[in-house]
Design a protein around this motif. Structure first.
Motif: not given
Length: 318
Positions: A300-315
């Protein structure tokens, strides 16, 4: 030590032949410069997440080789010129002119250190081991890091994205799995934030060395951070060593093309309710990775975060 750099102006079509010619002359190392974009096959094979913005390919290329500036290179240079002239008689290799310049041998392994200085991520300060403590660090949690030849100073946007997720989700007593651990920085941060233990995995043997050294320099007790070499995606021995359904947190700061197959395997190692925090995803691949995560009914995806052109997906494992 000084080196003479000899650069041959040629064509992209003739690069392989010119390179082979240099090899036949006894030159072992060459450098190729051109504006040929990588193919999709190349990108997948090399796990390249993004490619440089090159000018249009005009068919020109440069092939360079290096010779010791303190030695007499006249014979070698004469041999190379003769070989190039011979090739001109049966194929187009461009002008094949040779430009000479000089460069110094540098300590590439250590020169980058001049650009790595202490920085903060939230209340955490990450300090290179060769820098001194300052008064400004007294009221902060300080992590000492020397990546050696492994990836991971913590300064990259992708690493900082995961560190912020660790600050949010890591609890006292957690067991952490750090996939693609690099320098071990995420394992060290997790322990410093209260995790009971961390297991790192990486394909690079340098990462094994760096992780152990960074655990030691941060005075983390023996056994709290372990690290093994191998690929948890398809190596049964690594999977068994890691264990099943036993981790509260899994970190993976690696490339999108690796995260996708990892998302199919990793839930077997996570407790129900465990957190899977990822980064190393260039923004153009965000949708692809997110869709892959959603294909796993246990995530279950909880968060999608960005820093510049990079992405974090937390599930979370359901």
């Amino acid at each position: 030590m000084k080196w003479n750099r000899y650069t041959i102006d040629t064509t992209t079509a003739a690069v392989d032949v010119v390179s082979s010619c240099l090899g036949d002359c006894g030159i072992e190392g060459i450098e190729i410069e051109d504006n040929v974009q990588l193919s999709q096959k190349d990108i997948k094979t090399m796990f390249v997440d993004f490619i440089p913005d090159l000018p249009p390919d005009d068919g020109s290329a440069r092939v360079s080789f290096y010779l010791d500036a303190d030695e007499d290179n006249d014979e070698m240079l004469k041999k190379v010129k003769e070989e190039l002239e011979d090739m001109k008689s049966f194929m187009d290799i461009g002008p094949a002119t040779i430009t000479i310049s000089q460069t110094e041998d540098k300590d590439w392994i250590n020169n980058w250190k001049q650009y790595f200085h202490p920085f903060s991520v939230g209340d955490l300060i990450i300090k290179p081991t060769w820098e001194e403590y300052t008064d400004e660090m007294k009221d902060h949690l300080v992590i000492n890091i020397d990546p050696g030849t492994a990836f991971g100073t913590g300064s990259h946007e992708t690493t900082q994205l995961v560190i912020r997720q660790l600050q949010k989700y890591c609890k006292k007593g957690d067991k952490v799995l750090d996939v693609g651990c690099g320098s071990g920085i995420l394992s060290v941060v997790a322990i410093m934030l209260g995790a009971e233990s961390a297991l790192g995995t990486d394909l690079d043997p340098n990462a094994i060395i760096a992780t152990k050294e960074n655990a030691e320099v941060n005075k983390i007790e023996n056994g709290r951070i372990e690290v093994i070499e191998g690929n948890i995606i398809d190596d049964k021995a690594v999977q068994d060593k890691a264990g099943y359904e036993c981790y509260d947190i899994v970190c993976a700061n690696i490339l999108a093309d690796v995260l996708e197959p990892l998302s199919e395997e990793i839930t077997r190692h996570m407790k129900h309710g465990a957190i899977f925090m990822t980064s190393g995803i260039i923004d153009m691949k965000e949708e692809e990775v997110v869709n892959k995560f959603r294909e796993n009914p246990e995530l279950e995806i909880l968060e999608i975060n960005h820093n510049g052109e990079w992405v974090n997906v937390t599930a979370r494992r359901i």
